[in-house]
Design an enzyme around this catalytic site. Structure first.
Site, PDB file in Angstrom:
ATOM      1  N   TYR A   1      55.551  48.049  51.446  1.00 28.11           N
ATOM      2  CA  TYR A   1      55.126  46.868  51.100  1.00 28.11           C
ATOM      3  C   TYR A   1      56.320  46.264  50.225  1.00 28.11           C
ATOM      4  O   TYR A   1      56.310  44.969  50.162  1.00 28.11           O
ATOM      5  CB  TYR A   1      53.995  47.362  49.886  1.00 28.11           C
TER       6      TYR A   1
ATOM      7  N   GLU B   1      44.157  42.177  43.762  1.00 32.49           N
ATOM      8  CA  GLU B   1      44.624  42.250  42.305  1.00 32.49           C
ATOM      9  C   GLU B   1      43.574  42.365  41.598  1.00 32.49           C
ATOM     10  O   GLU B   1      43.663  43.137  40.668  1.00 32.49           O
ATOM     11  CB  GLU B   1      45.357  40.912  41.963  1.00 32.49           C
TER      12      GLU B   1
ATOM     13  N   TRP C   1      48.610  50.144  41.536  1.00 37.36           N
ATOM     14  CA  TRP C   1      48.343  49.328  42.718  1.00 37.36           C
ATOM     15  C   TRP C   1      48.702  50.097  43.970  1.00 37.36           C
ATOM     16  O   TRP C   1      47.917  50.007  44.850  1.00 37.36           O
ATOM     17  CB  TRP C   1      49.728  48.366  42.431  1.00 37.36           C
TER      18      TRP C   1
END
Length: 204
Positions: A35, A57, A65
């Protein structure tokens, strides 16, 4: 928002004797590394792609995250590939189905926000300027200082405050200034890779 502090230095690879490349975050987790190296900070455009990042988000709010990243494919399956036209038609039965899906973050307010966000995305496409254009219109002016250490990376900016307000006016939820800024980072509206990071400027 991914952590901006670099991971602790990793020991050299036993085969090559070389240390892993520097990363702003993610070193030591293959999914996180990928990522960092190929997505975060690289420009993303298109209403559906921007909608997906905003939804993820929003789900990340209050969580790490990496938790959301590991559930990303389950989110995509649950939300029809984040096709706004499909998700906008979700009703109460769909919400209950999603709340029973152990593969995603089961939070009613966030699930309902994803549905209302899809409807807002369609309205923006019909009335203009479109979600992608709206988000990118809040990009900072050129010449922004390059972050050199994690402390240089802000959690909000005047642009993210303005973007959060614009998104809320359009009908989005879970898009405060911090979440809006995290989305700007994820979408490459800003490039917050540190100066020493090889991923900085990728795809630009």
């Amino acid at each position: 928002m991914p952590p901006t502090a670099p991971a602790a230095p990793q020991p050299p690879d036993e085969r090559t004797g070389q240390a892993p490349p520097f990363r702003c975050f993610g070193t030591g987790d293959a999914l996180y590394e990928r990522y960092h190296d190929t997505e975060w900070g690289r420009p993303v455009r298109g209403d559906a792609a921007v909608y997906e990042r905003l939804v993820l988000e929003g789900f990340q709010s209050g969580l790490s995250w990496i938790t959301v990243l590991r559930k990303r494919e389950a989110f995509r399956a649950a939300f029809a590939g984040f096709d706004p036209a499909v998700v906008a038609g979700y009703g109460e039965q769909d919400v209950e189905r999603l709340l029973a899906d152990a593969g995603i973050v089961r939070n009613r307010a966030k699930v309902e926000a994803a549905v209302t966000g899809a409807r807002a995305t369609l309205r923006l496409a019909e009335e203009g300027p479109g979600l992608s254009e709206l988000v990118w219109s809040h990009a900072p002016a050129p010449g922004r200082p390059v972050p050199r250490v994690p402390a240089d990376v802000p959690s909000t900016t005047p642009e993210s405050v303005a973007l959060a307000a614009a998104l809320k006016r359009a009908g989005f939820r879970f898009v405060g200034p911090t979440t809006a800024y995290a989305a700007m980072q994820a979408l490459g509206v800003v490039d917050d890779h540190l100066a020493a990071c090889p991923a900085r400027g990728g795809g630009r």
